[in-house]
Design an enzyme around this catalytic site. Structure first.
Site, PDB file in Angstrom:
ATOM      1  N   GLU A  24       0.828  -1.208   0.000  1.00  0.00           N
ATOM      2  CA  GLU A  24       0.000   0.000   0.000  1.00  0.00           C
ATOM      3  C   GLU A  24       0.864   1.261   0.000  1.00  0.00           C
ATOM      4  OE1 GLU A  24      -1.642   1.813   3.471  1.00  0.00           O
ATOM      5  OE2 GLU A  24      -1.270   0.038   4.693  1.00  0.00           O
ATOM      6  N   LYS A  85      -6.047  10.347   0.519  1.00  0.00           N
ATOM      7  CA  LYS A  85      -5.994   9.018   1.138  1.00  0.00           C
ATOM      8  C   LYS A  85      -7.197   8.243   0.605  1.00  0.00           C
ATOM      9  CE  LYS A  85      -6.812   7.024   5.721  1.00  0.00           C
ATOM     10  NZ  LYS A  85      -7.075   7.332   7.138  1.00  0.00           N
ATOM     11  N   VAL A 105      -5.509   0.160   2.853  1.00  0.00           N
ATOM     12  CA  VAL A 105      -5.662  -1.292   2.737  1.00  0.00           C
ATOM     13  C   VAL A 105      -6.839  -1.610   1.815  1.00  0.00           C
ATOM     14  CG1 VAL A 105      -6.297  -3.384   4.005  1.00  0.00           C
ATOM     15  CG2 VAL A 105      -4.547  -1.830   4.923  1.00  0.00           C
ATOM     16  N   ASP A 137     -17.040   5.239  13.817  1.00  0.00           N
ATOM     17  CA  ASP A 137     -15.809   5.201  13.014  1.00  0.00           C
ATOM     18  C   ASP A 137     -15.292   3.768  12.910  1.00  0.00           C
ATOM     19  OD1 ASP A 137     -13.404   5.500  11.758  1.00  0.00           O
ATOM     20  OD2 ASP A 137     -12.707   7.165  12.997  1.00  0.00           O
ATOM     21  N   SER A 139     -13.317   1.359  10.059  1.00  0.00           N
ATOM     22  CA  SER A 139     -12.593   1.434   8.789  1.00  0.00           C
ATOM     23  C   SER A 139     -13.245   0.582   7.709  1.00  0.00           C
ATOM     24  CB  SER A 139     -11.151   0.970   8.987  1.00  0.00           C
ATOM     25  OG  SER A 139     -10.473   0.997   7.745  1.00  0.00           O
ATOM     26  N   ALA A 140     -13.261   1.138   6.510  1.00  0.00           N
ATOM     27  CA  ALA A 140     -13.760   0.380   5.357  1.00  0.00           C
ATOM     28  C   ALA A 140     -12.869  -0.823   5.056  1.00  0.00           C
ATOM     29  CB  ALA A 140     -13.835   1.297   4.134  1.00  0.00           C
ATOM     30  N   ASP A 141     -11.676  -0.866   5.641  1.00  0.00           N
ATOM     31  CA  ASP A 141     -10.797  -2.030   5.427  1.00  0.00           C
ATOM     32  C   ASP A 141     -11.499  -3.336   5.819  1.00  0.00           C
ATOM     33  OD1 ASP A 141      -8.834  -0.191   4.786  1.00  0.00           O
ATOM     34  OD2 ASP A 141      -7.637  -0.519   6.607  1.00  0.00           O
ATOM     35  N   LYS A 158      -3.858  -2.224  15.388  1.00  0.00           N
ATOM     36  CA  LYS A 158      -3.166  -1.292  16.280  1.00  0.00           C
ATOM     37  C   LYS A 158      -3.909  -1.087  17.592  1.00  0.00           C
ATOM     38  CE  LYS A 158      -2.733   1.842  13.029  1.00  0.00           C
ATOM     39  NZ  LYS A 158      -2.896   0.979  11.919  1.00  0.00           N
TER      40      LYS A 158
HETATM   41  N1  PSU Z   1      -1.633   1.155   9.774  1.00  0.00           N
HETATM   42  C1  PSU Z   1      -0.413   1.728   9.902  1.00  0.00           C
HETATM   43  N2  PSU Z   1      -0.145   2.830   9.201  1.00  0.00           N
HETATM   44  C2  PSU Z   1      -1.057   3.331   8.321  1.00  0.00           C
HETATM   45  C3  PSU Z   1      -2.321   2.689   8.155  1.00  0.00           C
HETATM   46  C4  PSU Z   1      -2.570   1.617   8.915  1.00  0.00           C
HETATM   47  O1  PSU Z   1       0.418   1.278  10.667  1.00  0.00           O
HETATM   48  O2  PSU Z   1      -0.752   4.319   7.672  1.00  0.00           O
HETATM   49  C5  PSU Z   1      -3.281   3.183   7.127  1.00  0.00           C
HETATM   50  C6  PSU Z   1      -3.659   2.032   6.181  1.00  0.00           C
HETATM   51  O3  PSU Z   1      -3.586   2.520   4.868  1.00  0.00           O
HETATM   52  C7  PSU Z   1      -5.086   1.706   6.549  1.00  0.00           C
HETATM   53  C8  PSU Z   1      -5.585   3.080   6.935  1.00  0.00           C
HETATM   54  O4  PSU Z   1      -5.814   1.138   5.480  1.00  0.00           O
HETATM   55  O5  PSU Z   1      -4.502   3.620   7.693  1.00  0.00           O
HETATM   56  C9  PSU Z   1      -6.849   3.014   7.741  1.00  0.00           C
HETATM   57  O6  PSU Z   1      -7.412   4.285   7.784  1.00  0.00           O
HETATM   58  P1  PSU Z   1      -8.902   4.487   8.361  1.00  0.00           P
HETATM   59  O7  PSU Z   1      -8.780   4.138   9.804  1.00  0.00           O
HETATM   60  O8  PSU Z   1      -9.195   5.934   8.114  1.00  0.00           O
HETATM   61  O9  PSU Z   1      -9.768   3.563   7.570  1.00  0.00           O
HETATM   62 MN    MN Z   2     -12.199   5.875   9.970  1.00  0.00          MN
END
Ligand code: PSU
Ligand code: MN
Length: 302
Positions: A24, A85, A105, A137, A139-141, A158
């Site tokens: 990514e 992003k 992701v 909140d 994540s769409a992941d 994390k």
């Molecule tokens: N984990 C990390 N560093 C990052 C991310 C995750 O250690 O930069 C990034 C990844 O690209 C993940 C995104 O898909 O953060 C998730 O963002 P959000 O929580 O806004 O969906």
């Molecule tokens: Mn989010």
């Protein structure tokens, strides 16, 4: 209609049938500071090569999907300030409007599927944030893992996230969560947690077979492989807990929301640990890249 360009190395790998690992780019643009981000991206690519596969770092540059970034493109992306992003919601819009964006992701999984790549290495996936019962909140992941057939190698979720809720959503979405080589679900900066992973596998070959079996029985979606950070690189969870709490309360106080949350927390934790969190982050991404390459090689044998 969609414009895709392959790096010379990825184009050659596709022609020769060499195993390919997707990587990514949000971790480069929003997850680590410049210039370490570009150095780390290059190191991770070398780890994939060293393990016998070819790296394909994904990004959208001026409306073109890049599968594999040439060195100058990577350098420019790592330096740029105003990169979007991209997740599932805005990936197509970026391509259609000629924009530039780094892939999360979720978006990297979509790009990998387009390029016929079945395995992808990252640091940590997005998940359910603390306080999600108020903010929604999530994540769409997580939903991407449920619908796009790519095996994602990460170091667990994390500790900035609500990890039990993240595992619950993955279960609801029908995503196989596989701890590699241990029973416990790894917690990103820490190799273990109090949570047991739903599945455990001890070899890349098993993971590759499980991926293929999902396809064979007609289930959409991928797998999450949770690969523990090497012991010598971990930060004890109790050292991080107060730092995460501080970063989280600052984010709340400043009203950080949406896409800004994850980058804000990562940056504050980097500052509050005097860079130690970044060292661990680098070690775990590299470790994931090596395992993903082994999985790609096993997939190629099937
Ligand atoms: N984990 C990390 N560093 C990052 C991310 C995750 O250690 O930069 C990034 C990844 O690209 C993940 C995104 O898909 O953060 C998730 O963002 P959000 O929580 O806004 O969906
Ligand atoms: Mn989010």
């Amino acid at each position: 209609m969609i414009k895709i360009t392959y790096s010379a190395e990825v184009a050659a790998a596709r022609a020769a049938g060499t195993p390919i690992v997707a990587l990514e780019s949000t971790i480069i643009t929003h997850g680590m500071p410049y210039p370490q981000n570009v150095e780390v991206a290059a190191l991770v690519e070398d780890d994939v090569r060293g393990a016998g596969a070819v790296p394909a770092t994904m990004a959208v540059i001026d409306g073109v999907l890049h599968v594999g970034l040439e060195a100058d493109v990577l350098q420019a992306l790592g330096k740029a300030q105003d990169v979007a992003k991209l997740s599932r919601a805005d990936f197509a819009a970026c391509l259609a409007t000629g924009g530039t964006g780094a892939t999360t992701v979720a978006a990297t999984m979509i790009a990998a599927r387009l390029a016929g790549i079945s395995v992808f290495a990252t640091g940590g996936i997005g998940g359910v944030h603390k306080g999600a019962e108020q903010t929604f909140d999530i994540s769409a992941d997580l939903m991407e893992l449920a619908q796009t057939p790519v095996t994602v190698v990460a170091a667990g979720a994390k500790a900035i996230l609500d990890v039990p809720k993240t595992l619950e959503v993955l279960e609801t979405q029908g995503v196989p969560v596989i701890a590699y080589g241990q029973d416990s679900f790894p917690a990103f900066w820490s190799a273990t947690s109090d949570l047991k992973a739903p599945l455990r596998m001890d070899s890349a070959a098993e993971i590759a077979r499980a991926h293929a079996m999902r396809g064979a029985i007609g289930l959409p979606g991928g797998q999450l492989v949770a690969n523990p950070i090497p012991r010598q690189d971990e930060i004890p969870a109790e050292d991080l807990a107060p730092i995460i709490a501080q970063a989280q309360s600052e984010a709340d106080a400043q009203g950080v929301s949406g896409k800004g949350v994850t980058p804000f927390l990562l940056q504050r934790i980097f500052e509050l640990t005097n860079g130690k969190s970044l060292e661990s982050n680098i070690a775990l991404v590299r470790n994931n890249a090596r395992l993903a390459a082994e999985i790609a090689k096993e997939m190629a044998k099937l």
